[in-house]
Design an enzyme around this catalytic site. Structure first.
Site, mmCIF file in Angstrom:
data_model
loop_
_atom_site.group_PDB
_atom_site.id
_atom_site.type_symbol
_atom_site.label_atom_id
_atom_site.label_comp_id
_atom_site.label_asym_id
_atom_site.label_seq_id
_atom_site.Cartn_x
_atom_site.Cartn_y
_atom_site.Cartn_z
ATOM 1 N N CYS A 337 0.874 -1.282 0.227
ATOM 2 C CA CYS A 337 0.007 -0.217 0.019
ATOM 3 C C CYS A 337 0.738 1.259 0.018
ATOM 4 O O CYS A 337 0.441 2.237 -0.483
ATOM 5 C CB CYS A 337 -1.121 0.020 1.176
ATOM 6 S SG CYS A 337 -0.617 -0.943 2.610
ATOM 7 N N ARG A 366 7.206 -11.024 5.359
ATOM 8 C CA ARG A 366 6.812 -10.735 6.897
ATOM 9 C C ARG A 366 7.543 -11.782 7.993
ATOM 10 O O ARG A 366 7.507 -12.814 7.374
ATOM 11 C CB ARG A 366 5.542 -10.646 7.112
ATOM 12 C CG ARG A 366 4.830 -9.863 6.128
ATOM 13 C CD ARG A 366 3.030 -9.752 6.641
ATOM 14 N NE ARG A 366 2.708 -8.808 5.457
ATOM 15 C CZ ARG A 366 1.050 -8.876 5.348
ATOM 16 N NH1 ARG A 366 0.276 -9.548 5.878
ATOM 17 N NH2 ARG A 366 0.749 -7.724 4.744
ATOM 18 N N GLN A 384 0.668 -11.345 -2.828
ATOM 19 C CA GLN A 384 -0.866 -10.937 -2.701
ATOM 20 C C GLN A 384 -1.525 -10.606 -4.056
ATOM 21 O O GLN A 384 -0.973 -9.834 -4.878
ATOM 22 C CB GLN A 384 -0.868 -9.897 -1.756
ATOM 23 C CG GLN A 384 -0.554 -9.796 -0.527
ATOM 24 C CD GLN A 384 -0.699 -8.623 0.382
ATOM 25 O OE1 GLN A 384 -0.045 -7.509 0.067
ATOM 26 N NE2 GLN A 384 -1.194 -8.983 1.556
ATOM 27 N N ASP A 386 -3.177 -7.884 -4.669
ATOM 28 C CA ASP A 386 -3.161 -6.732 -3.915
ATOM 29 C C ASP A 386 -4.106 -5.745 -4.862
ATOM 30 O O ASP A 386 -3.706 -5.725 -6.185
ATOM 31 C CB ASP A 386 -1.812 -6.271 -3.281
ATOM 32 C CG ASP A 386 -2.372 -5.470 -2.242
ATOM 33 O OD1 ASP A 386 -3.659 -5.395 -1.841
ATOM 34 O OD2 ASP A 386 -1.225 -5.152 -1.530
ATOM 35 N N HIS A 388 -5.340 -1.283 -4.598
ATOM 36 C CA HIS A 388 -5.723 -0.306 -3.602
ATOM 37 C C HIS A 388 -6.749 0.518 -4.361
ATOM 38 O O HIS A 388 -6.480 1.077 -5.588
ATOM 39 C CB HIS A 388 -4.574 0.444 -2.913
ATOM 40 C CG HIS A 388 -3.812 -0.381 -2.275
ATOM 41 N ND1 HIS A 388 -2.648 -1.273 -2.564
ATOM 42 C CD2 HIS A 388 -3.916 -0.713 -0.893
ATOM 43 C CE1 HIS A 388 -2.300 -2.002 -1.519
ATOM 44 N NE2 HIS A 388 -3.004 -1.673 -0.487
ATOM 45 N N LYS A 472 -12.274 -4.246 8.738
ATOM 46 C CA LYS A 472 -12.235 -4.861 7.349
ATOM 47 C C LYS A 472 -13.270 -6.090 7.415
ATOM 48 O O LYS A 472 -13.991 -6.376 8.327
ATOM 49 C CB LYS A 472 -10.649 -5.822 7.490
ATOM 50 C CG LYS A 472 -10.584 -6.467 8.501
ATOM 51 C CD LYS A 472 -9.018 -6.858 8.859
ATOM 52 C CE LYS A 472 -8.689 -8.009 9.874
ATOM 53 N NZ LYS A 472 -7.607 -8.833 9.681
ATOM 54 N N HIS A 518 -8.247 -1.216 0.570
ATOM 55 C CA HIS A 518 -7.202 -2.395 0.377
ATOM 56 C C HIS A 518 -8.174 -3.431 0.063
ATOM 57 O O HIS A 518 -8.901 -3.660 0.455
ATOM 58 C CB HIS A 518 -6.459 -2.620 1.460
ATOM 59 C CG HIS A 518 -5.682 -1.631 2.289
ATOM 60 N ND1 HIS A 518 -4.320 -1.443 2.235
ATOM 61 C CD2 HIS A 518 -6.022 -0.555 3.177
ATOM 62 C CE1 HIS A 518 -4.183 -0.506 2.986
ATOM 63 N NE2 HIS A 518 -5.273 0.149 3.441
#
Length: 649
Positions: A337, A366, A384, A386, A388, A472, A518
């Site tokens: 992000c 991570r 991911q 992912d 945004h 979320k 997200h």
RNA sequence: GCCGGAGUAGCUCAGCUGGUAGAGCAGCUGAUUUGUAAUCAGCUGGUCGGGGGUUCGAGUCCCUUCUUCGGCUCCA
């Protein structure tokens, strides 16, 4: 007399103080035999407990979830009785029922248990069950209760008692075992006919790693021995679906100690599978108005200081990467992000541009705790799907709904039906651990709750489970052994736009702050593939599977023809391989069946002459002879039909 | 990270109370030329996870370390 309303709406009259067992008896003896406990005005009670006023009553049997829960909770007490008999001085914490079975957390005073002890415990449990002792409820004053456990030197029960109100404390006794317990319980131990200790594990007292570690003993019991046997068989079957086992057998992925734990290596077949999933998502996203972006794997520390991630995760993250330049520190990116925020900032934005949707298959790193790593479901490096979304506040709800549609589209495509949508909100008790203003949080939480409702999602609301930057909506799915994993996630974020000072110019020619969403429908490709493997037991849908067919020549004489078949089918858009090993056809079929190849194309003299293939379908056997075009049409037809049925494109 | 299991050939596993490693599959070579779930024969392959110790001698016992498995939310 009291009026008892049964679930079918009928009302019967009984003497005041009649128990639900007696009521069951008045309906039928068979029913009474099967009654485990009863729901009285929505609360689960012992079936022997007298009812003193008008009530609604639902008799619970083994077939009701609440009935099973009672059965297993009572079984936990039975196990405790067995443990106390076998290991004098053992202390008890809590022993709740689970979805499948129960556990009891105990302090064995330094002793450890081995599998031979498991059998001893099981035998003792059955021996005690045979005594057919009843579970007797007794109300206790707090003083008496404390005296009892002080005598027993059980500090865990005393700790529980401290937080209980006087006048609301009950004990249950069966045989020689008495426990502080709210109940309810089954009538007698005799209905427990089969018991199995499943495993043991350490568990921190009250789940806090600062506390002492207790021994958690998991077990399961049944009213019939046959049911236990069936359960154990089902458990074995589930283990065969384990993605770690199938991943190895089907050559999808591997790990290497040299590369590092929790860092998956995708083998060619796994990579092919994953690429198809990515392509599927790219197509869907392009249609939904997403724009692709690509960002690097590392970024300066300052980026994460700005985003707040450094403050929140800095200590748990991988260590910084230093460069020759003094004071310059990079971090592996734990999230995409912040990068995407910088992309948003790369040009001035008008309200007319919004929403902007940036999508990236972003690989992040991570530092997960050593003991938390688990196959592909919990790793240290993962990708991911992912994206945004940057939008105006008035667009949040609509965008949120569109994202839910996308997640449902993916789940539908892959036949994921057994999921729950978890709405994670702030912990109302502890609002300080979250970043962002109260009003923004309320706005975001409302948007999520409303969208989920509009989409008709089956939701669970969890207080205190929100991310530090926003509430979320997570999609939770169970793996083969019933463990829950989070897949898709959608998160509203009012925080990053503020930290990165994101803006757009409104129709009023003033600067405004966009809202960020997200979202990742798969969540992580790694975890998604893991759950997918277990979901379909390695039998992937035709459109996804790395190899749709294998050509099996009867003997080496037909290898050339077989190679030609492979070429032509590949030219027609199918994926497959040639099995030209010097083996008999039976062997080739066996190996390809084991490898879950959907179609086996047997070719010999006849087929070569007619330019055809004899098709054998995985798990089904011979399905006839096809010419090549016919077979390609057949396969593509199945895929198209599948997509049509699910309204996919 | 913590508690408790496990680690022997590429894979699945055997190896009793310490006496210097074994099977099946896979792989390689050869024979066979095969018609719908395992053709036959031969061969290769392991410093028994790594390191240290006890012992005349360690896969086996002890310590340590790594990896892996189960669990660490489910508050009588």
């Amino acid at each position: 007399m009291i009026k008892i309303t049964l679930p079918d709406g009928s009302v019967r009259e009984y003497q005041k103080g009649t128990s639900s067992h007696e009521i069951a008896l008045s309906i039928s003896e068979g029913l009474a035999r099967n009654v485990i406990s009863a729901k009285v005005n929505g609360e689960v009670w012992d079936s022997s407990r007298p009812i003193h006023s008008d009530a609604s009553l639902q008799l619970l049997t083994w077939n009701d979830d609440d009935g099973k829960a009672t059965f297993w909770h009572s079984s936990a007490h039975l196990m405790a009785e067995a443990l106390e008999a076998l290991f004098p001085g053992v202390k008890f914490w809590v022993g709740p029922p689970l979805e499948n079975g129960f556990y009891y957390d105990v302090d064995l005073g330094g002793q450890t248990l081995s599998p031979t002890d498991f059998e001893k415990i099981e035998q003792k449990m059955l021996e005690l069950a045979k005594q057919n002792n009843s579970y007797q409820r007794k109300e206790m004053s707090k003083k008496e209760a404390i005296a009892y456990f002080t005598e027993k030197k059980d500090e865990y029960k005393l700790d529980l008692l401290e937080r209980l109100e006087d006048g609301n404390i009950t004990f249950y006794t069966q045989g020689n075992f008495t426990d502080l317990c709210r109940g309810p319980h089954i009538p007698t131990t005799g209905i427990i006919k089969a018991a199995k200790i499943l495993n043991i594990a350490g568990a921190y007292w009250k789940g806090d790693e600062k506390n002492k570690m207790l021994t958690r003993i998991y077990g399961i019991t049944f009213p019939k021995d046959k049911e236990l046997k069936e359960y154990l068989v089902a458990l074995e079957e589930a283990k065969k679906r384990d993605h770690r086992k199938l991943g190895k057998e089907l050559e999808l992925f591997t790990f290497s100690e040299k590369v590092g734990m929790g860092l998956p290596l995708w083998l060619p077949k796994g990579a092919m599978l994953r690429e198809r999933l990515e392509q599927f998502m790219r197509t869907a996203q392009t249609k939904a108005g997403y724009l692709p972006v690509i960002t690097p794997h590392i970024a300066l520390k300052e980026l994460y200081v700005c985003s707040g991630h450094y403050e929140k995760y800095g200590a748990d993250a991988f260590q910084p990467i230093n460069t020759p330049q003094e004071g310059e520190q990079f971090y592996l990116k734990p999230m995409n992000c912040p990068h995407h925020c910088e992309i948003y900032k790369s040009a001035p934005r008008s309200y007319k541009d919004l929403p902007v949707r940036y999508a990236e298959f972003g690989t992040v790193y991570r530092y997960e705790q050593h003991g938390e790593l688990h196959g592909l479901t919990r790793v240290r490096g993962f990708t991911q799907d992912d994206a945004h979304l940057f939008c105006r506040p008035d667009q949040v709800k609509e965008e949120f709904c569109k994202v839910i549609d996308l997640v449902l589209y993916v789940f539908n495509a892959l036949d994921f039906k057994d999921y729950t949508a978890q709405i994670s909100l702030r912990d109302p008790e502890n609002k300080t651990k979250y970043i962002g203003s109260d009003e923004n949080w309320d706005l975001a939480e409302q948007a999520i709750i409303e969208s989920a409702k509009e989409k008709g999602l089956k939701t669970v609301v969890e207080l205190g489970e929100a991310a530090f930057y926003g509430p979320k909506l997570d999609f939770m799915v169970k793996d083969a052994i019933g463990r829950k994993w989070q897949l898709g996630t959608i998160q509203v974020d009012y925080n990053l736009p503020q930290r990165f000072e994101l803006e757009y110019t409104g129709s009023d020619n003033q600067k405004h702050r966009p809202v960020m969403i997200h979202r990742a429908p798969f969540g992580s490709l790694e975890r998604f593939v893991a759950v997918l493997i277990e979901h379909c037991a390695g039998n992937f849908p035709l459109w996804l599977t790395p190899e749709q067919f294998a050509v099996l020549p009867i003997s080496e004489k037909f290898n050339d023809y077989a190679a030609g078949v492979l070429n032509q089918l590949q030219a027609l858009g199918l994926r497959g391989k040639l099995d030209d090993r010097n083996e008999k056809i039976g062997k080739k079929i066996r190996d390809n069946e084991v490898n879950k190849i959907p179609f086996m194309l047997v070719v010999g003299e006849k087929e070569a002459q007619e330019n055809k293939v004899a098709v054998r379908q995985h798990g089904k056997g011979d399905i006839g002879v096809y010419d090549l075009k016919g077979f390609a049409d057949f396969v593509n037809g199945i895929i198209e039909n599948d997509f049509k049925e699910k309204a996919l494109k």
